[in-house]
Every structure is written in structure tokens, then in C-alpha cells.
Design a protein around this motif. Structure first.
Motif, PDB file in Angstrom:
ATOM      1  N   ILE A 208      44.657  18.456   0.765  1.00  0.00           N
ATOM      2  CA  ILE A 208      44.129  18.830   2.074  1.00  0.00           C
ATOM      3  C   ILE A 208      42.646  18.506   2.085  1.00  0.00           C
ATOM      4  O   ILE A 208      41.880  18.996   1.236  1.00  0.00           O
ATOM      5  CB  ILE A 208      44.346  20.323   2.358  1.00  0.00           C
ATOM      6  CG1 ILE A 208      45.847  20.655   2.327  1.00  0.00           C
ATOM      7  CG2 ILE A 208      43.748  20.700   3.713  1.00  0.00           C
ATOM      8  CD1 ILE A 208      46.138  22.129   2.492  1.00  0.00           C
ATOM      9  N   GLN A 209      42.242  17.660   3.025  1.00  0.00           N
ATOM     10  CA  GLN A 209      40.849  17.250   3.160  1.00  0.00           C
ATOM     11  C   GLN A 209      40.349  17.571   4.562  1.00  0.00           C
ATOM     12  O   GLN A 209      41.140  17.761   5.491  1.00  0.00           O
ATOM     13  CB  GLN A 209      40.715  15.742   2.898  1.00  0.00           C
ATOM     14  CG  GLN A 209      41.106  15.317   1.485  1.00  0.00           C
ATOM     15  CD  GLN A 209      41.132  13.815   1.330  1.00  0.00           C
ATOM     16  OE1 GLN A 209      42.050  13.169   1.815  1.00  0.00           O
ATOM     17  NE2 GLN A 209      40.120  13.263   0.660  1.00  0.00           N
ATOM     18  N   SER A 210      39.056  17.607   4.721  1.00  0.00           N
ATOM     19  CA  SER A 210      38.454  17.903   6.021  1.00  0.00           C
ATOM     20  C   SER A 210      37.180  17.097   6.190  1.00  0.00           C
ATOM     21  O   SER A 210      36.571  16.651   5.208  1.00  0.00           O
ATOM     22  CB  SER A 210      38.143  19.403   6.145  1.00  0.00           C
ATOM     23  OG  SER A 210      37.119  19.766   5.225  1.00  0.00           O
ATOM     24  N   CYS A 211      36.805  16.896   7.462  1.00  0.00           N
ATOM     25  CA  CYS A 211      35.533  16.250   7.802  1.00  0.00           C
ATOM     26  C   CYS A 211      35.057  16.786   9.138  1.00  0.00           C
ATOM     27  O   CYS A 211      35.841  17.288   9.945  1.00  0.00           O
ATOM     28  CB  CYS A 211      35.668  14.735   7.835  1.00  0.00           C
ATOM     29  SG  CYS A 211      36.602  14.104   9.234  1.00  0.00           S
ATOM     30  N   GLN A 212      33.753  16.694   9.363  1.00  0.00           N
ATOM     31  CA  GLN A 212      33.134  17.198  10.576  1.00  0.00           C
ATOM     32  C   GLN A 212      32.769  16.035  11.480  1.00  0.00           C
ATOM     33  O   GLN A 212      32.124  15.075  11.037  1.00  0.00           O
ATOM     34  CB  GLN A 212      31.876  18.007  10.234  1.00  0.00           C
ATOM     35  CG  GLN A 212      31.328  18.831  11.376  1.00  0.00           C
ATOM     36  CD  GLN A 212      32.179  20.058  11.675  1.00  0.00           C
ATOM     37  OE1 GLN A 212      32.908  20.522  10.793  1.00  0.00           O
ATOM     38  NE2 GLN A 212      32.083  20.574  12.883  1.00  0.00           N
ATOM     39  N   GLN A 213      33.200  16.091  12.741  1.00  0.00           N
ATOM     40  CA  GLN A 213      32.940  15.033  13.711  1.00  0.00           C
ATOM     41  C   GLN A 213      32.265  15.608  14.943  1.00  0.00           C
ATOM     42  O   GLN A 213      32.611  16.710  15.404  1.00  0.00           O
ATOM     43  CB  GLN A 213      34.247  14.343  14.115  1.00  0.00           C
ATOM     44  CG  GLN A 213      34.913  13.562  13.002  1.00  0.00           C
ATOM     45  CD  GLN A 213      34.146  12.310  12.651  1.00  0.00           C
ATOM     46  OE1 GLN A 213      33.578  11.646  13.528  1.00  0.00           O
ATOM     47  NE2 GLN A 213      34.114  11.971  11.364  1.00  0.00           N
ATOM     48  N   GLU A 214      31.305  14.862  15.477  1.00  0.00           N
ATOM     49  CA  GLU A 214      30.635  15.289  16.698  1.00  0.00           C
ATOM     50  C   GLU A 214      31.607  15.270  17.879  1.00  0.00           C
ATOM     51  O   GLU A 214      32.459  14.385  17.991  1.00  0.00           O
ATOM     52  CB  GLU A 214      29.453  14.373  17.008  1.00  0.00           C
ATOM     53  CG  GLU A 214      28.350  14.427  15.958  1.00  0.00           C
ATOM     54  CD  GLU A 214      27.183  13.539  16.339  1.00  0.00           C
ATOM     55  OE1 GLU A 214      27.246  12.914  17.412  1.00  0.00           O
ATOM     56  OE2 GLU A 214      26.216  13.474  15.556  1.00  0.00           O
ATOM     57  N   LYS A 215      31.476  16.253  18.758  1.00  0.00           N
ATOM     58  CA  LYS A 215      32.272  16.411  19.977  1.00  0.00           C
ATOM     59  C   LYS A 215      33.743  16.731  19.704  1.00  0.00           C
ATOM     60  O   LYS A 215      34.506  16.944  20.634  1.00  0.00           O
ATOM     61  CB  LYS A 215      32.202  15.156  20.858  1.00  0.00           C
ATOM     62  CG  LYS A 215      30.813  14.793  21.332  1.00  0.00           C
ATOM     63  CD  LYS A 215      30.847  13.570  22.223  1.00  0.00           C
ATOM     64  CE  LYS A 215      29.464  13.183  22.689  1.00  0.00           C
ATOM     65  NZ  LYS A 215      29.486  11.979  23.568  1.00  0.00           N
ATOM     66  N   ILE A 216      34.119  16.744  18.425  1.00  0.00           N
ATOM     67  CA  ILE A 216      35.514  17.054  18.089  1.00  0.00           C
ATOM     68  C   ILE A 216      35.585  18.318  17.245  1.00  0.00           C
ATOM     69  O   ILE A 216      36.404  19.198  17.471  1.00  0.00           O
ATOM     70  CB  ILE A 216      36.174  15.885  17.335  1.00  0.00           C
ATOM     71  CG1 ILE A 216      36.207  14.643  18.225  1.00  0.00           C
ATOM     72  CG2 ILE A 216      37.599  16.252  16.911  1.00  0.00           C
ATOM     73  CD1 ILE A 216      36.806  13.430  17.548  1.00  0.00           C
ATOM     74  N   GLY A 217      34.685  18.430  16.281  1.00  0.00           N
ATOM     75  CA  GLY A 217      34.701  19.578  15.387  1.00  0.00           C
ATOM     76  C   GLY A 217      35.250  19.216  14.019  1.00  0.00           C
ATOM     77  O   GLY A 217      35.183  18.068  13.587  1.00  0.00           O
ATOM     78  N   LYS A 218      35.806  20.200  13.354  1.00  0.00           N
ATOM     79  CA  LYS A 218      36.331  20.007  12.023  1.00  0.00           C
ATOM     80  C   LYS A 218      37.767  19.499  12.092  1.00  0.00           C
ATOM     81  O   LYS A 218      38.598  20.051  12.806  1.00  0.00           O
ATOM     82  CB  LYS A 218      36.280  21.312  11.234  1.00  0.00           C
ATOM     83  CG  LYS A 218      36.414  21.127   9.722  1.00  0.00           C
ATOM     84  CD  LYS A 218      36.140  22.434   8.989  1.00  0.00           C
ATOM     85  CE  LYS A 218      36.129  22.221   7.479  1.00  0.00           C
ATOM     86  NZ  LYS A 218      35.854  23.483   6.745  1.00  0.00           N
TER      87      LYS A 218
END
Length: 245
Positions: A208-218
Motif C-alpha cells: 500500500i503506497q500513497s502520494c499527495q497531489q494538488e487539488k486532489i489530496g492524498k
């Protein structure tokens, strides 16, 4: 991907709500708004011409029953205007059949209808005995209105119905392909980006991985092996993605 598609579609809200798109849009094969108005206009044509003919009869002091006998049963092209009503009725039948029931999108039928109607009305002007009627104003109005309505139908179909329906079809065919391609491109770039951080690795090897994106969130990404038919998995992800926790 849903978030990216939603962001992309927001920039096209004005186009989707434009008059040309809404009027020409045919939902699941249903008649478009502009075509439905055209059918109403054709119906108005025959009803209005019939009403004018009745007014012409009443103005002369005759009753409708006697007029039916003299202008229908004893019809002559020189003294009867009932043929103008018949021309409007034939025009109505042909246009409703081809453009209402069959839903064709070609100008040929309306061109033949308008040309035939105008040719008949012009010949009617020369053949009708105008001296036999005491008040020819309404008779003239009947022919002129029928002439104008026939041309109005041709103009409305050629300049409004066909272009707006074509615009709506082309928008779906072209614009949504661009939106889909752009959505897939952005989703693929996001999937292959270097910003993913490992959140958890299960005992079975699922990551399980995650990333932070502008205007979208995590955003979370799950990488795992599952024993499930690929076709059914595609259906779950494509048609039932909104039901997935």
C-alpha cells in the motif's frame, strides 16, 4: 482517474450547457429538443392553415357545412381554397413521417416538400378566380401564410435542426475522446511518478503506497495479486467503482 476526469470535464461546463448542445442532444435515441420543436411547428402549420380557411368561410357569410359541400364535394381549383389545406396536410404527413418517426437528418425531403408547396401556391394565385369572392383579403392571407410557413419549415430544419444535432453528435465523438485520452495520460503519469511512499506491506506481500497531489489530496495505490477473472475485475472497476469503499 475519476477525479482527473471530473477536473477535466469542469472546463467544458459552458459547452455542455450551451443552447446548441442542449437543443441538439439526443439522449438514448430520443428526439432532440430542436427536432421536437420542428414537429410542433409542422403541426402548427396544418392547424393554423385550417383555421384560416374556416375564417375565410365565415367571413363570406357561409357556414362550414355548406362550404364543405361547395369547396370539397364540388371542388374546382378556380373557386375552392380547400386544396391549400390539403397541401398543408400532405406536407404535415410527409415531414412528420420522415423527420419525426424515421428521424432522418437530410434536407432532401424538406426541399421536395417546400418546392412542391410553393409551386402549387404560385399556380393557385393564377388559377383562382379572385373576382368571385367579395373580400379576397383573407384568401390572399391564407395563401401567403401557407407560403411563408413552408419556407419557414425548410429554413428551421436546415439552419437549426440539422446543425445543432450534428454539433451535439460531434461533441460527444470528438470531445469525450480527447477527455478520455487526457485522463488516461494523466493517470498513467501519476501511476509511474516517483512520489509514492510505502504505507504498509502485508504478510502476503501486498503493498500500500500513497502520494499527495494538488487539488486532489492524498491518493492510495494498492499493488497485489488476486485470484479473480480479469473480465469480472474490469467490470467491477469500470461499472461499480463508485460502490467500492
Amino acid at each position: 482517474m475519476n477525479a482527473l476526469a471530473m477536473t477535466r470535464s469542469q472546463s467544458h461546463t459552458v459547452n455542455l450547457l450551451s443552447e446548441d448542445f442542449i437543443a441538439g442532444y439526443m439522449e438514448q435515441g430520443r428526439m432532440s429538443v430542436v427536432r421536437r420543436f420542428f414537429c410542433l411547428f409542422v403541426t402548427f402549420d396544418v392547424v393554423f392553415i385550417s383555421l384560416l380557411w374556416i375564417i375565410c368561410v365565415v367571413i363570406t357569410g357561409d357556414n362550414v357545412i355548406h362550404a364543405l359541400q361547395t369547396q370539397v364535394l364540388h371542388y374546382t381549383v378556380y373557386t375552392s381554397l380547400f386544396d391549400v389545406v390539403i397541401a398543408a396536410l400532405i406536407r404535415f404527413i410527409f415531414l412528420i413521417l420522415f423527420y419525426g418517426l424515421l428521424s432522418i437528418s437530410h434536407w432532401l425531403v424538406i426541399a421536395l416538400s417546400t418546392t412542391s408547396s410553393c409551386a402549387f401556391l404560385i399556380s393557385k394565385v393564377f388559377l383562382y378566380d379572385w373576382t368571385a369572392t367579395p373580400q379576397p383579403v383573407f384568401e390572399v392571407l391564407l395563401i401567403v401564410v401557407s407560403f411563408v410557413l413552408a419556407w419557414g419549415e425548410a429554413w428551421f430544419l436546415d439552419c437549426r435542426v440539422i446543425p445543432q444535432e450534428r454539433y451535439a453528435r460531434n461533441y460527444f465523438d470528438d470531445e469525450f475522446k480527447k477527455m478520455g485520452t487526457e485522463c488516461v495520460r494523466k493517470a498513467y503519469m501519476l501511476l509511474e511518478s516517483d512520489g509514492w511512499k510505502i504505507e504498509k506491506v502485508t504478510a502476503k506481500g501486498d503493498t500500500i503506497q500513497s502520494c499527495q497531489q494538488e487539488k486532489i489530496g492524498k491518493i492510495y495505490k494498492l499493488t497485489a495479486k488476486i485470484h479473480y477473472p480479469a473480465r469480472k475485475l474490469l467490470q467491477e472497476l469500470f461499472y461499480k467503482i463508485e460502490d467500492v469503499p
